[in-house]
Write a protein that holds these residues in place. Structure first.
Motif, PDB file in Angstrom:
ATOM      1  N   MET A  62       0.839  -1.212   0.000  1.00  0.00           N
ATOM      2  CA  MET A  62       0.000   0.000   0.000  1.00  0.00           C
ATOM      3  C   MET A  62       0.869   1.256   0.000  1.00  0.00           C
ATOM      4  N   LEU A  63       1.778   1.377   0.953  1.00  0.00           N
ATOM      5  CA  LEU A  63       2.679   2.531   1.018  1.00  0.00           C
ATOM      6  C   LEU A  63       4.045   2.119   0.487  1.00  0.00           C
ATOM      7  N   GLN A  64       4.533   2.838  -0.521  1.00  0.00           N
ATOM      8  CA  GLN A  64       5.825   2.539  -1.127  1.00  0.00           C
ATOM      9  C   GLN A  64       6.842   3.561  -0.620  1.00  0.00           C
ATOM     10  N   TYR A  65       7.654   3.148   0.352  1.00  0.00           N
ATOM     11  CA  TYR A  65       8.602   4.070   0.986  1.00  0.00           C
ATOM     12  C   TYR A  65       9.808   4.309   0.081  1.00  0.00           C
ATOM     13  N   GLY A  66      10.262   5.576   0.049  1.00  0.00           N
ATOM     14  CA  GLY A  66      11.413   5.935  -0.775  1.00  0.00           C
ATOM     15  C   GLY A  66      11.082   6.006  -2.253  1.00  0.00           C
ATOM     16  N   ARG A  67       9.804   6.183  -2.565  1.00  0.00           N
ATOM     17  CA  ARG A  67       9.358   6.246  -3.961  1.00  0.00           C
ATOM     18  C   ARG A  67       8.473   7.467  -4.182  1.00  0.00           C
ATOM     19  N   LYS A  68       8.420   7.915  -5.452  1.00  0.00           N
ATOM     20  CA  LYS A  68       7.668   9.123  -5.791  1.00  0.00           C
ATOM     21  C   LYS A  68       7.352   9.105  -7.279  1.00  0.00           C
ATOM     22  N   LEU A  69       6.188   9.618  -7.668  1.00  0.00           N
ATOM     23  CA  LEU A  69       5.858   9.805  -9.076  1.00  0.00           C
ATOM     24  C   LEU A  69       6.121  11.271  -9.427  1.00  0.00           C
ATOM     25  N   ASP A  70       7.011  11.503 -10.393  1.00  0.00           N
ATOM     26  CA  ASP A  70       7.416  12.868 -10.731  1.00  0.00           C
ATOM     27  C   ASP A  70       6.558  13.484 -11.832  1.00  0.00           C
ATOM     28  N   LYS A  71       6.355  14.796 -11.759  1.00  0.00           N
ATOM     29  CA  LYS A  71       5.911  15.641 -12.866  1.00  0.00           C
ATOM     30  C   LYS A  71       4.518  15.322 -13.422  1.00  0.00           C
ATOM     31  N   ARG A  72       3.629  14.795 -12.564  1.00  0.00           N
ATOM     32  CA  ARG A  72       2.250  14.534 -12.984  1.00  0.00           C
ATOM     33  C   ARG A  72       1.283  14.983 -11.887  1.00  0.00           C
ATOM     34  N   MET A  73       1.546  16.182 -11.366  1.00  0.00           N
ATOM     35  CA  MET A  73       0.832  16.660 -10.186  1.00  0.00           C
ATOM     36  C   MET A  73      -0.439  17.439 -10.536  1.00  0.00           C
ATOM     37  N   ILE A  74      -1.472  17.190  -9.719  1.00  0.00           N
ATOM     38  CA  ILE A  74      -2.686  18.029  -9.773  1.00  0.00           C
ATOM     39  C   ILE A  74      -2.490  19.232  -8.868  1.00  0.00           C
ATOM     40  N   SER A  75      -2.169  18.961  -7.596  1.00  0.00           N
ATOM     41  CA  SER A  75      -1.944  20.064  -6.656  1.00  0.00           C
ATOM     42  C   SER A  75      -1.072  19.565  -5.501  1.00  0.00           C
ATOM     43  N   VAL A 110      -0.811   9.417  -4.885  1.00  0.00           N
ATOM     44  CA  VAL A 110      -0.291  10.507  -4.055  1.00  0.00           C
ATOM     45  C   VAL A 110       1.194  10.301  -3.778  1.00  0.00           C
ATOM     46  N   ASN A 111       1.892  11.424  -3.575  1.00  0.00           N
ATOM     47  CA  ASN A 111       3.234  11.450  -3.006  1.00  0.00           C
ATOM     48  C   ASN A 111       3.143  12.162  -1.666  1.00  0.00           C
ATOM     49  N   TYR A 112       3.845  11.638  -0.676  1.00  0.00           N
ATOM     50  CA  TYR A 112       3.800  12.287   0.644  1.00  0.00           C
ATOM     51  C   TYR A 112       5.194  12.313   1.255  1.00  0.00           C
ATOM     52  N   HIS A 113       5.608  13.499   1.709  1.00  0.00           N
ATOM     53  CA  HIS A 113       6.889  13.637   2.406  1.00  0.00           C
ATOM     54  C   HIS A 113       6.596  13.762   3.894  1.00  0.00           C
ATOM     55  N   GLN A 114       6.946  12.699   4.621  1.00  0.00           N
ATOM     56  CA  GLN A 114       6.586  12.623   6.038  1.00  0.00           C
ATOM     57  C   GLN A 114       7.275  13.692   6.870  1.00  0.00           C
ATOM     58  N   GLY A 115       8.550  13.962   6.584  1.00  0.00           N
ATOM     59  CA  GLY A 115       9.278  14.948   7.370  1.00  0.00           C
ATOM     60  C   GLY A 115       8.743  16.357   7.210  1.00  0.00           C
ATOM     61  N   ALA A 116       8.305  16.697   6.012  1.00  0.00           N
ATOM     62  CA  ALA A 116       7.810  18.048   5.725  1.00  0.00           C
ATOM     63  C   ALA A 116       6.293  18.145   5.831  1.00  0.00           C
ATOM     64  N   HIS A 117       5.617  17.018   6.061  1.00  0.00           N
ATOM     65  CA  HIS A 117       4.144  16.968   6.079  1.00  0.00           C
ATOM     66  C   HIS A 117       3.574  17.588   4.799  1.00  0.00           C
ATOM     67  N   PHE A 118       4.158  17.168   3.684  1.00  0.00           N
ATOM     68  CA  PHE A 118       3.854  17.766   2.377  1.00  0.00           C
ATOM     69  C   PHE A 118       3.183  16.728   1.482  1.00  0.00           C
ATOM     70  N   CYS A 119       2.078  17.105   0.872  1.00  0.00           N
ATOM     71  CA  CYS A 119       1.255  16.196   0.066  1.00  0.00           C
ATOM     72  C   CYS A 119       1.210  16.646  -1.387  1.00  0.00           C
ATOM     73  N   GLN A 120       1.321  15.683  -2.294  1.00  0.00           N
ATOM     74  CA  GLN A 120       1.102  15.937  -3.719  1.00  0.00           C
ATOM     75  C   GLN A 120       0.080  14.924  -4.249  1.00  0.00           C
ATOM     76  N   THR A 121      -0.922  15.423  -4.961  1.00  0.00           N
ATOM     77  CA  THR A 121      -1.885  14.538  -5.620  1.00  0.00           C
ATOM     78  C   THR A 121      -1.552  14.482  -7.101  1.00  0.00           C
ATOM     79  N   ASN A 122      -1.657  13.299  -7.690  1.00  0.00           N
ATOM     80  CA  ASN A 122      -1.228  13.067  -9.073  1.00  0.00           C
ATOM     81  C   ASN A 122      -2.378  12.626  -9.970  1.00  0.00           C
ATOM     82  N   PHE A 123      -2.297  13.021 -11.249  1.00  0.00           N
ATOM     83  CA  PHE A 123      -3.319  12.594 -12.214  1.00  0.00           C
ATOM     84  C   PHE A 123      -2.921  11.326 -12.967  1.00  0.00           C
ATOM     85  N   GLU A 124      -1.750  10.777 -12.644  1.00  0.00           N
ATOM     86  CA  GLU A 124      -1.331   9.486 -13.202  1.00  0.00           C
ATOM     87  C   GLU A 124      -0.828   8.598 -12.068  1.00  0.00           C
TER      88      GLU A 124
END
Length: 260
Positions: free
Chosen positions: A1-14, A37-51
């Protein structure tokens, strides 16, 4: 469910600050277009993605500190009243008291006008309301205007970018000579296929054993002969184009090029 150390780049909604991982997931579930979604736990920062990582495997990268998750892995019950949402593809559901909800615009959609390319999208670009994204023109199109698109509050892109088709195509049969030229500028080869991918409607012959025939070397050879030149000439033959990709079949050279 949660993929640690991973991120989807350059397909962000907000993106959002001071969100928990559950806040991030819930926002995605309430946004019709959101796929991950991408989530940075240390910064409490959220990105939602359209792909998601399935559709864009090349953009799914290792990135320390980030957590990635596909939205299909989560139970939509956490959205409350929005579980029954019928919001449009460019809308987000906002829950209201008494199990009610309303729909608001979430984004301007993925820029997909003719000739548009997402290859120049930058790390913090997004398609959400009031966000910006860098879009360029596909090879074979002339570019006019700025590559920076701005998503207006009415869900429409503000842009001056125009991509005009300037793609030329030429076909020559085996044993013929192909000549390419540009009245203004120099040749830029987009594609060059030596072989046969169509039936007898192209370079008619009774010698057709396959229509799944492509040379692996022809494009590089044609580029070496023609790129950055005002004109060039190519002999359409096995010898000139790197060998015979399908013996017993009459072949042809199909070239797409632009003038730069």
């Amino acid at each position: 469910m949660l993929q640690y150390g991973r991120k989807l780049d350059k397909r962000m909604i907000s993106s959002y600050i001071n969100y928990s991982i559950l806040d991030c997931v819930e926002d995605c579930l309430r946004t019709t277009r959101c796929r991950s979604v991408n989530y940075h736990q240390g910064a409490h920062f959220c990105q939602t993605n359209f792909e998601n990582r399935t559709n864009e495997p090349d953009l799914y990268t290792e990135n320390s500190g980030w957590i990635y998750s596909d939205i299909e892995d989560w139970d939509r019950e956490i959205t409350g009243a929005c579980l029954q949402s019928d919001c449009a593809i460019n809308e987000k559901c906002i829950p209201k008291p008494f199990n009610q909800f309303t729909c608001i615009l979430s984004d301007c959609g993925v820029p997909n006008d003719e000739g548009y390319s997402m290859e120049n999208v930058q790390e913090n670009d997004a398609i959400g309301i009031s966000r910006r994204i860098h879009v360029t023109c596909t090879a074979g199109y002339n570019k006019e205007g700025s590559e920076l698109l701005v998503c207006r509050s009415d869900g429409v892109w503000k842009t001056s970018l125009k991509c005009t088709n300037n793609l030329f195509r030429k076909t020559a049969c085996e044993k013929e000579e192909m000549k390419l030229d540009c009245a203004a500028g120099n040749i830029s080869i987009v594609e060059a296929i030596y072989g046969r991918t169509e039936g007898s409607n192209v370079c008619y012959s009774t010698e057709i054993k396959t229509t799944e025939c492509r040379s692996t070397q022809s494009e590089a050879i044609v580029k070496s002969k023609c790129d950055a030149k005002p004109d060039c000439s190519i002999t359409v033959s096995n010898t000139a184009l790197g060998g015979d990709p399908c013996p017993g079949t009459l072949k042809y050279l199909n070239v797409k090029f632009t003038c730069l």
